[in-house]
Design a protein around this motif. Structure first.
Motif, PDB file in Angstrom:
ATOM      1  N   MET A   1       3.555  -3.497  15.855  1.00 30.71           N
ATOM      2  CA  MET A   1       2.768  -4.728  15.996  1.00 30.71           C
ATOM      3  C   MET A   1       1.465  -4.697  15.181  1.00 30.71           C
ATOM      4  SD  MET A   1       4.577  -6.658  17.852  1.00 30.71           S
ATOM      5  CE  MET A   1       3.436  -7.937  18.305  1.00 30.71           C
ATOM      6  N   LEU A   2       1.134  -3.544  14.599  1.00 35.05           N
ATOM      7  CA  LEU A   2      -0.085  -3.453  13.802  1.00 35.05           C
ATOM      8  C   LEU A   2      -0.047  -4.383  12.595  1.00 35.05           C
ATOM      9  CD1 LEU A   2      -0.881   0.382  13.814  1.00 35.05           C
ATOM     10  CD2 LEU A   2      -2.122  -1.458  14.984  1.00 35.05           C
ATOM     11  N   VAL A   3       1.152  -4.735  12.171  1.00 30.89           N
ATOM     12  CA  VAL A   3       1.269  -5.607  11.009  1.00 30.89           C
ATOM     13  C   VAL A   3       0.667  -6.988  11.290  1.00 30.89           C
ATOM     14  CG1 VAL A   3       3.547  -6.546  11.597  1.00 30.89           C
ATOM     15  CG2 VAL A   3       2.878  -6.329   9.211  1.00 30.89           C
ATOM     16  N   TYR A   4       0.573  -7.357  12.566  1.00 30.49           N
ATOM     17  CA  TYR A   4      -0.013  -8.644  12.949  1.00 30.49           C
ATOM     18  C   TYR A   4      -1.514  -8.555  13.221  1.00 30.49           C
ATOM     19  CZ  TYR A   4       4.709 -10.505  13.498  1.00 30.49           C
ATOM     20  OH  TYR A   4       6.004 -10.925  13.272  1.00 30.49           O
ATOM     21  N   ALA A   5      -2.085  -7.354  13.098  1.00 32.66           N
ATOM     22  CA  ALA A   5      -3.507  -7.169  13.403  1.00 32.66           C
ATOM     23  C   ALA A   5      -4.425  -8.039  12.539  1.00 32.66           C
ATOM     24  CB  ALA A   5      -3.884  -5.699  13.274  1.00 32.66           C
ATOM     25  N   PRO A   6      -4.214  -8.139  11.205  1.00 33.32           N
ATOM     26  CA  PRO A   6      -5.086  -9.017  10.404  1.00 33.32           C
ATOM     27  C   PRO A   6      -5.055 -10.469  10.865  1.00 33.32           C
ATOM     28  CG  PRO A   6      -3.861  -7.525   8.989  1.00 33.32           C
ATOM     29  CD  PRO A   6      -3.277  -7.386  10.357  1.00 33.32           C
ATOM     30  N   ALA A   7      -3.848 -10.961  11.200  1.00 36.81           N
ATOM     31  CA  ALA A   7      -3.729 -12.347  11.663  1.00 36.81           C
ATOM     32  C   ALA A   7      -4.474 -12.536  12.982  1.00 36.81           C
ATOM     33  CB  ALA A   7      -2.261 -12.727  11.818  1.00 36.81           C
ATOM     34  N   ALA A   8      -4.327 -11.572  13.894  1.00 29.52           N
ATOM     35  CA  ALA A   8      -4.999 -11.673  15.193  1.00 29.52           C
ATOM     36  C   ALA A   8      -6.511 -11.631  15.026  1.00 29.52           C
ATOM     37  CB  ALA A   8      -4.529 -10.541  16.107  1.00 29.52           C
ATOM     38  N   LEU A   9      -6.994 -10.754  14.147  1.00 29.28           N
ATOM     39  CA  LEU A   9      -8.432 -10.649  13.925  1.00 29.28           C
ATOM     40  C   LEU A   9      -8.987 -11.936  13.317  1.00 29.28           C
ATOM     41  CD1 LEU A   9     -11.011  -8.977  13.920  1.00 29.28           C
ATOM     42  CD2 LEU A   9     -10.336  -8.063  11.682  1.00 29.28           C
ATOM     43  N   LEU A  10      -8.278 -12.487  12.329  1.00 24.29           N
ATOM     44  CA  LEU A  10      -8.724 -13.733  11.720  1.00 24.29           C
ATOM     45  C   LEU A  10      -8.735 -14.880  12.724  1.00 24.29           C
ATOM     46  CD1 LEU A  10      -6.883 -13.529   8.270  1.00 24.29           C
ATOM     47  CD2 LEU A  10      -9.364 -13.637   8.611  1.00 24.29           C
ATOM     48  N   PHE A  11      -7.735 -14.915  13.592  1.00 24.84           N
ATOM     49  CA  PHE A  11      -7.686 -15.978  14.597  1.00 24.84           C
ATOM     50  C   PHE A  11      -8.833 -15.835  15.585  1.00 24.84           C
ATOM     51  CE2 PHE A  11      -6.078 -17.942  18.554  1.00 24.84           C
ATOM     52  CZ  PHE A  11      -5.895 -19.230  18.082  1.00 24.84           C
ATOM     53  N   LEU A  12      -9.188 -14.599  15.934  1.00 23.84           N
ATOM     54  CA  LEU A  12     -10.323 -14.373  16.826  1.00 23.84           C
ATOM     55  C   LEU A  12     -11.618 -14.846  16.168  1.00 23.84           C
ATOM     56  CD1 LEU A  12     -11.510 -13.170  19.416  1.00 23.84           C
ATOM     57  CD2 LEU A  12     -11.635 -10.956  18.255  1.00 23.84           C
ATOM     58  N   VAL A  13     -11.786 -14.533  14.897  1.00 32.05           N
ATOM     59  CA  VAL A  13     -12.970 -14.991  14.158  1.00 32.05           C
ATOM     60  C   VAL A  13     -13.001 -16.518  14.131  1.00 32.05           C
ATOM     61  CG1 VAL A  13     -14.068 -15.068  11.887  1.00 32.05           C
ATOM     62  CG2 VAL A  13     -13.138 -12.908  12.758  1.00 32.05           C
ATOM     63  N   PHE A  14     -11.845 -17.125  13.913  1.00 26.92           N
ATOM     64  CA  PHE A  14     -11.749 -18.586  13.896  1.00 26.92           C
ATOM     65  C   PHE A  14     -12.210 -19.181  15.221  1.00 26.92           C
ATOM     66  CE2 PHE A  14      -9.021 -22.126  15.294  1.00 26.92           C
ATOM     67  CZ  PHE A  14      -9.464 -23.123  14.431  1.00 26.92           C
ATOM     68  N   CYS A  15     -11.736 -18.639  16.329  1.00 25.07           N
ATOM     69  CA  CYS A  15     -12.101 -19.160  17.652  1.00 25.07           C
ATOM     70  C   CYS A  15     -13.602 -19.048  17.900  1.00 25.07           C
ATOM     71  CB  CYS A  15     -11.325 -18.417  18.742  1.00 25.07           C
ATOM     72  SG  CYS A  15      -9.540 -18.728  18.725  1.00 25.07           S
ATOM     73  N   VAL A  16     -14.185 -17.926  17.519  1.00 20.72           N
ATOM     74  CA  VAL A  16     -15.621 -17.730  17.710  1.00 20.72           C
ATOM     75  C   VAL A  16     -16.419 -18.735  16.883  1.00 20.72           C
ATOM     76  CG1 VAL A  16     -17.542 -16.136  17.352  1.00 20.72           C
ATOM     77  CG2 VAL A  16     -15.387 -15.294  18.313  1.00 20.72           C
ATOM     78  N   ARG A  17     -15.996 -18.936  15.637  1.00 16.70           N
ATOM     79  CA  ARG A  17     -16.716 -19.852  14.748  1.00 16.70           C
ATOM     80  C   ARG A  17     -16.598 -21.296  15.226  1.00 16.70           C
ATOM     81  NH1 ARG A  17     -18.160 -18.032   9.625  1.00 16.70           N
ATOM     82  NH2 ARG A  17     -17.810 -20.109   8.785  1.00 16.70           N
ATOM     83  N   VAL A  18     -15.431 -21.691  15.722  1.00 16.77           N
ATOM     84  CA  VAL A  18     -15.255 -23.055  16.220  1.00 16.77           C
ATOM     85  C   VAL A  18     -16.116 -23.281  17.458  1.00 16.77           C
ATOM     86  CG1 VAL A  18     -13.609 -24.640  17.293  1.00 16.77           C
ATOM     87  CG2 VAL A  18     -12.971 -23.391  15.242  1.00 16.77           C
TER      88      VAL A  18
END
Length: 339
Positions: A1-18
């Motif tokens: 599942m580590l292959v999805y880590a960049p996507a998860a991190l970017l989505f977390l950044v997106f949520c914080v910024r919104v």
């Protein structure tokens, strides 16, 4: 599942910024990168699995992408013809046709580069493909986030509802496009009033050279004729652009209530760009959109996206230049390799 880590991190950044600020184009880019990383990770896992079903799904995705490009080109062409029939042959109304021709041109360049494979065509293909991929990514990110932004909930309280003008018909008549904004503004105002407030509605729009009255006055008359209280309407009658709509309306709001909150109403295709402009202007408030005729939406969206590209012209020009330099590098490598 580590292959999805960049996507998860970017989505977390997106949520914080919104949560901190909804009105940023970078939110759209980060969300687009998150989706792109998730899709790449999924395809990578399918191919790496080595199973026949995984590879079949990967090839099916490629086929769907090619089919999607073909369908999109046809729809843009048909929409462009419809716009010309209904709205006339102005440059803006030809945007859908121009987009369809650009897609066909890029596909033709890529096919030629693959078939001919000379150093020049390889360089042209790399540059054209890179530019097309970059602009497509930005456009899809823009459309997806604009759709999402338009469905975010309005804040519980607001002191003002600002309606942006869009031109009159026959010099004094509110056209359907503007009437849609006024209807949505009336509904937003009613919703805010139910929560215990008494917001003022600002109709914003000056008088054009072919108009008998300022847009704001015609807009106010339209609302009053449909039962809206005249004493809750403020007219901003100097503006001629969206930027002026917002700046002059901001001055009215700050003069009466410096710590105001507002809701800005425009059409749905224009809401996200208006929100970006409102942020640059320093307005405290959210933008909401009203419905637009389906046939008008594609051309209007392309126009809004083009305006956003121009607003960030330095960044986009720098990235496009790097992509073109990549094409030059591909030409140079192919030329030296062939030699």
């Amino acid at each position: 599942m580590l292959v999805y880590a960049p996507a998860a991190l970017l989505f977390l950044v997106f949520c914080v910024r919104v949560a901190r600020e909804r009105r940023k184009f970078s939110n759209a880019v980060i969300l687009g990168l998150a989706v792109l990383c998730a899709l790449a990770a999924w395809v990578f896992q399918l191919v790496r699995s080595g199973s026949a079903s995984g590879q079949a799904v990967a090839w099916a995705l490629l086929g769907l992408g090619a089919l999607g490009i073909l369908v999109l080109t046809c729809l843009l062409f048909l929409n462009g013809m419809q716009m010309v029939r209904k709205e006339g042959r102005s440059p803006t109304n030809l945007l859908s046709l121009l987009a369809a021709l650009c897609i066909l041109g890029v596909v033709a360049l890529l096919v030629t580069a693959v078939v001919v494979r000379t150093p020049l065509w390889v360089g042209v293909g790399v540059a054209a493909g890179g530019l097309a991929a970059y602009l497509s990514f930005l456009f899809l990110s823009f459309v997806f986030y604009a759709f999402l932004y338009g469905r975010l909930r309005v804040r519980r309280k607001a002191d003002y509802v600002v309606v942006l003008g869009s031109g009159l018909v026959g010099g004094s008549t509110v056209p359907p496009l503007l009437a849609s904004r006024l209807t949505r503004a009336h509904a937003v105002h009613a919703g805010l009033a139910k929560r215990g407030g008494s917001p003022v509605l600002i109709t914003s729009g000056g008088q054009g050279p072919d108009e008998d009255v300022p847009e704001s006055h015609a807009m106010a008359d339209h609302l009053i004729a449909r039962g809206f209280p005249a004493d809750l309407i403020e007219r901003e009658d100097r503006s001629t652009t969206t930027d002026e709509n917002l700046r002059f309306s901001k001055a009215i709001m700050e003069q009466t209530k410096p710590d105001y909150r507002c809701v800005i109403v425009t059409n749905n295709y224009h809401a996200f760009r208006a929100a970006l402009t409102a942020r640059r202007t320093g307005i405290r408030g959210q933008v909401v959109g009203s419905p637009t005729a389906a046939y008008f939406w594609p051309t209007a969206t392309i126009r809004e996206f083009t305006a956003v590209l121009v607003a960030y012209k330095r960044t986009n020009a720098a990235i496009c230049l790097l992509i073109v330099l990549g094409g030059v590098l591909a030409w140079w490598a192919r030329h030296n390799g062939a030699g």
